[in-house]
Write a protein that holds these residues in place. Structure first.
Motif, PDB file in Angstrom:
ATOM      1  N   UNK A   3       0.832  -1.205   0.000  1.00  0.00           N
ATOM      2  CA  UNK A   3       0.000   0.000   0.000  1.00  0.00           C
ATOM      3  C   UNK A   3       0.866   1.254   0.000  1.00  0.00           C
ATOM      4  N   UNK A   4       0.375   2.302  -0.643  1.00  0.00           N
ATOM      5  CA  UNK A   4       1.089   3.584  -0.629  1.00  0.00           C
ATOM      6  C   UNK A   4       0.121   4.729  -0.375  1.00  0.00           C
ATOM      7  N   UNK A   5       0.678   5.818   0.151  1.00  0.00           N
ATOM      8  CA  UNK A   5      -0.120   7.020   0.384  1.00  0.00           C
ATOM      9  C   UNK A   5       0.059   7.988  -0.783  1.00  0.00           C
ATOM     10  N   UNK A  29      -4.500  -0.474 -12.753  1.00  0.00           N
ATOM     11  CA  UNK A  29      -4.854  -1.732 -12.083  1.00  0.00           C
ATOM     12  C   UNK A  29      -4.664  -1.683 -10.587  1.00  0.00           C
ATOM     13  N   UNK A  30      -4.310  -0.498 -10.069  1.00  0.00           N
ATOM     14  CA  UNK A  30      -4.183  -0.363  -8.620  1.00  0.00           C
ATOM     15  C   UNK A  30      -5.575  -0.190  -8.000  1.00  0.00           C
ATOM     16  N   UNK A  79       3.805  -3.706  -6.162  1.00  0.00           N
ATOM     17  CA  UNK A  79       4.775  -2.681  -6.551  1.00  0.00           C
ATOM     18  C   UNK A  79       4.234  -1.262  -6.581  1.00  0.00           C
ATOM     19  N   UNK A  80       3.128  -1.014  -5.888  1.00  0.00           N
ATOM     20  CA  UNK A  80       2.447   0.295  -6.019  1.00  0.00           C
ATOM     21  C   UNK A  80       3.286   1.469  -5.493  1.00  0.00           C
ATOM     22  N   UNK A  81       4.178   1.224  -4.539  1.00  0.00           N
ATOM     23  CA  UNK A  81       4.973   2.341  -3.998  1.00  0.00           C
ATOM     24  C   UNK A  81       5.899   2.872  -5.091  1.00  0.00           C
TER      25      UNK A  81
END
Ligand code: GTP
Ligand code: MG
Length: 151
Positions: A3-5, A29-30, A79-81
């Motif tokens: 997860x990322x902010x 796709x996130x 890999x979202x960060x």
């Protein structure tokens, strides 16, 4: 899943870029797992950017972040960060590649419309600063098997 902010800064909100920015993360796709709009206090902005407190632009940066509504989000995905930062582009929009959010939509370094966590530790800290645990929604999206496959 990681997860990322991500935050749309006051310039992005005022310029009507909320849907454009959300759309880029969503289409990639996130998965959106938390979202709210708020005006951060100056004190809150200083907490968010505490790593930069020695920089000459720190005060102006915190004044700016607290100058209007911010859309705060948590996005989830493999890999979202790191890839989120890639979607966002380089800090200075003059150096961001076309195709990135800042490259396509911003011009000035102090008005670069979006923030994204720069690593797993900062992602964890920033999510905890901006959201309470019960604001984070865990769910499986129907698209996931089409985004990640089964293996
Ligand atoms: P964030 O996602 O907002 O954290 O940006 P970043 O990670 O790409 O850059 P960094 O954390 O180093 O800096 C935070 C913010 O400070 C940037 O987004 C810029 O708006 C601002 N900033 C960074 N460097 C400069 C600078 O040299 N001059 C000015 N005026 N602002 C800067
Ligand atoms: Mg940063």
């Amino acid at each position: 899943l990681e997860r990322t902010f991500i935050a749309i800064k006051p310039d992005g909100v005022q310029r009507g870029l909320i849907s454009e920015i959300i759309s880029r993360f969503e289409k990639k796709g996130f998965k959106l797992v938390a979202i709210k709009i708020m005006i951060p206090s100056k004190d809150f902005a200083q907490k968010h950017y505490h790593d930069l407190k020695e920089r000459p632009f720190f005060n102006g940066l915190c004044d700016f972040l607290s100058s209007g509504p911010v859309v705060a989000m948590v996005w989830e995905g493999e890999g979202v960060i790191k890839y989120g930062r890639k979607l966002i582009g380089a800090t200075d929009p003059q150096k961001s590649e076309p195709g990135t959010i800042r490259g396509d939509l911003a011009v000035g370094v102090g008005r670069n419309i979006i923030h994204g966590s720069d690593g797993s530790e900062t992602a964890k800290d920033e999510i905890a600063l901006w959201f309470t645990p019960w604001e984070l929604v865990s769910y499986t999206s129907n698209a996931e098997k089409w985004i990640y496959g089964i293996n």
